[in-house]
Scaffold this active site. Structure first.
Site, short mmCIF file in Angstrom:
data_model
loop_
_atom_site.label_atom_id
_atom_site.label_comp_id
_atom_site.label_asym_id
_atom_site.label_seq_id
_atom_site.Cartn_x
_atom_site.Cartn_y
_atom_site.Cartn_z
N TYR A 104 0.85 3.49 4.33
CA TYR A 104 1.01 4.90 3.99
C TYR A 104 1.43 5.71 5.22
O TYR A 104 0.88 5.53 6.31
CB TYR A 104 -0.31 5.41 3.41
CG TYR A 104 -0.39 6.91 3.25
CD1 TYR A 104 0.62 7.63 2.61
CD2 TYR A 104 -1.49 7.62 3.73
CE1 TYR A 104 0.54 9.01 2.48
CE2 TYR A 104 -1.59 8.99 3.58
CZ TYR A 104 -0.56 9.68 2.96
OH TYR A 104 -0.63 11.04 2.83
N LYS A 201 -6.90 9.43 -5.77
CA LYS A 201 -5.99 8.64 -6.59
C LYS A 201 -6.72 8.06 -7.81
O LYS A 201 -7.17 8.80 -8.67
CB LYS A 201 -5.34 7.57 -5.72
CG LYS A 201 -4.79 8.08 -4.38
CD LYS A 201 -3.80 9.22 -4.50
CE LYS A 201 -3.02 9.51 -3.23
NZ LYS A 201 -3.77 9.98 -2.08
#
Length: 393
Positions: A104, A201
């Site tokens: 990420y 998430k």
């Protein structure tokens, strides 16, 4: 009543670490919206003094997270990067982190731009071959930072093999389990020291909260992280904790549906002449498919693909013509999202490094949601057809 330790996953999602409110019998954990707590006398209280230090709603969530990751200690933070920040504070100047070369963009930025100036070194390596990881370990290496599946290339690394290497060398192993969620894999059972989540998430699951969490088994390390949680103060509020608790109750249902939908989406992409490569560990020709089968329950709701016309313009033509796939950052919600990692989630990574791991300018990342798959298929087929039409014109 709280779930038994040997309860199955779905039961742990709904009952793990949780009990009805002892004062009222409320089945759902109350939102304790308070900043401070009354004390009978100085130092004599009911377990809570100040909300940065502790909150009953947060405690319930932390216990629930520990249960579903098969850990002993759960610790929540105000975001996934705040959780990562506190884990990295376990290190000292001169220490080195070996991290996945495909990870990420925010993690890359934190490691390089924030902790680099304080003397925490980071190197980004291919972790797919455990032997390569072992070769890269130096005397300064104190932490392995593992993503699997990786973001956004959906590479798979062997958690059990890497954590065994880390133990042989006395190195802390951290697995960012955000893409998989505890429903698909539980890294602590495979030897990891610390599991990290962006609870924003899949755990929250409804795109309405920002939060991070770490789960672990070692009591001494947990005490350090609880101390940092309080001392640094990047804690989530009680309503956010309530929202994630609520989201976890349907985690198994949502993720399984996303997995089923993703498989259908992949079939559509396989049959489209505009698509060059598909990155999805559920494909039998994925180079780490067998490892994914070994350590995951299913293959996830994340799919990446790039186009034969490798340009931002080509990708844009696809992304601007979707209806149900919303162009937005993030992932793991009930709604399907489409994104362009090179210009969105991974823009902080230098282009040369992005290209070295296959992150092209035309790469598109899908977070497949739980809508009716027929609508998602039609939406994506229409967007690809519109892109072809535009390029011909």
């Amino acid at each position: 009543m709280s779930a038994k330790k040997d309860a199955n996953f779905a039961t742990q999602c709904i009952h793990g670490g949780l009990s009805p409110d002892p004062q009222t019998g409320a089945v759902m954990t109350p939102i304790y919206q308070t900043s401070t707590y009354a004390q009978e006398e100085p130092g004599k209280h009911k377990g809570y003094e100040y909300a940065r230090t502790g909150n009953p709603t947060r405690t319930a969530l932390q216990d629930n997270l520990a249960a579903i990751e098969k850990g002993k200690f759960g610790i929540c933070f105000s975001s996934g990067l705040a959780a990562m920040d506190n884990v990295l504070r376990l290190l000292q100047p001169g220490d080195e982190v070996l991290a996945s070369d495909d990870l990420y963009g925010g993690s890359y930025r934190l490691l390089t731009a924030v902790f680099g100036p304080f003397g925490i070194k980071s190197r980004f390596i291919d972790m797919r071959d455990p032997a390569n990881v072992e070769r890269e370990i130096s005397k300064d290496t104190k932490m392995l930072w593992i993503e699997t599946p990786t973001n956004p290339m959906l590479n798979i690394v062997d958690i059990e093999a890497l954590t065994a290497i880390s133990k042989d060398h006395g190195i802390i192993s951290v697995v960012d389990n955000t893409f998989a969620s505890p429903y698909l894999q539980q890294p602590l059972t495979l030897g990891a020291d610390i599991v990290l989540h962006s609870a924003t998430k899949y755990l929250g699951g409804h795109s309405d909260v920002v939060m991070g969490a770490v789960i672990l088994n070692d009591e001494e390390t947990a005490k350090k992280l609880y101390y940092l949680q309080n001392a640094a103060g990047a804690v989530p509020g009680p309503q956010d904790c309530f929202l994630v608790l609520r989201g976890i109750k349907t985690l198994h249902l949502r993720v399984q549906r996303a997995c089923e939908n993703a498989r259908q989406i992949v079939k559509v992409l396989q049959n489209n002449d505009l698509v060059a490569n598909i990155y999805y560990p559920g494909l039998e020709d994925h180079p780490r498919h067998e490892i994914a089968k070994k350590q995951m329950r299913d293959f996830g709701g994340m799919v990446s693909f790039d186009l034969k016309e490798d340009t931002l313009e080509a990708a844009t033509q696809v992304m601007k013509n979707t209806h149900y796939f919303t162009l937005a950052e993030s992932l793991g919600g009930v709604e399907s999202l489409i994104g362009h990692p090179a210009s969105m989630t991974h823009a902080s990574i230098p282009r040369e490094q992005r290209l070295s791991v296959g992150l092209t300018d035309s790469l598109i990342r899908l977070s497949v949601g739980v809508e009716d798959v027929e609508d998602l298929v039609s939406d994506l087929e229409g967007a690809l057809a519109a892109a072809v039409s535009t390029s011909v014109d």
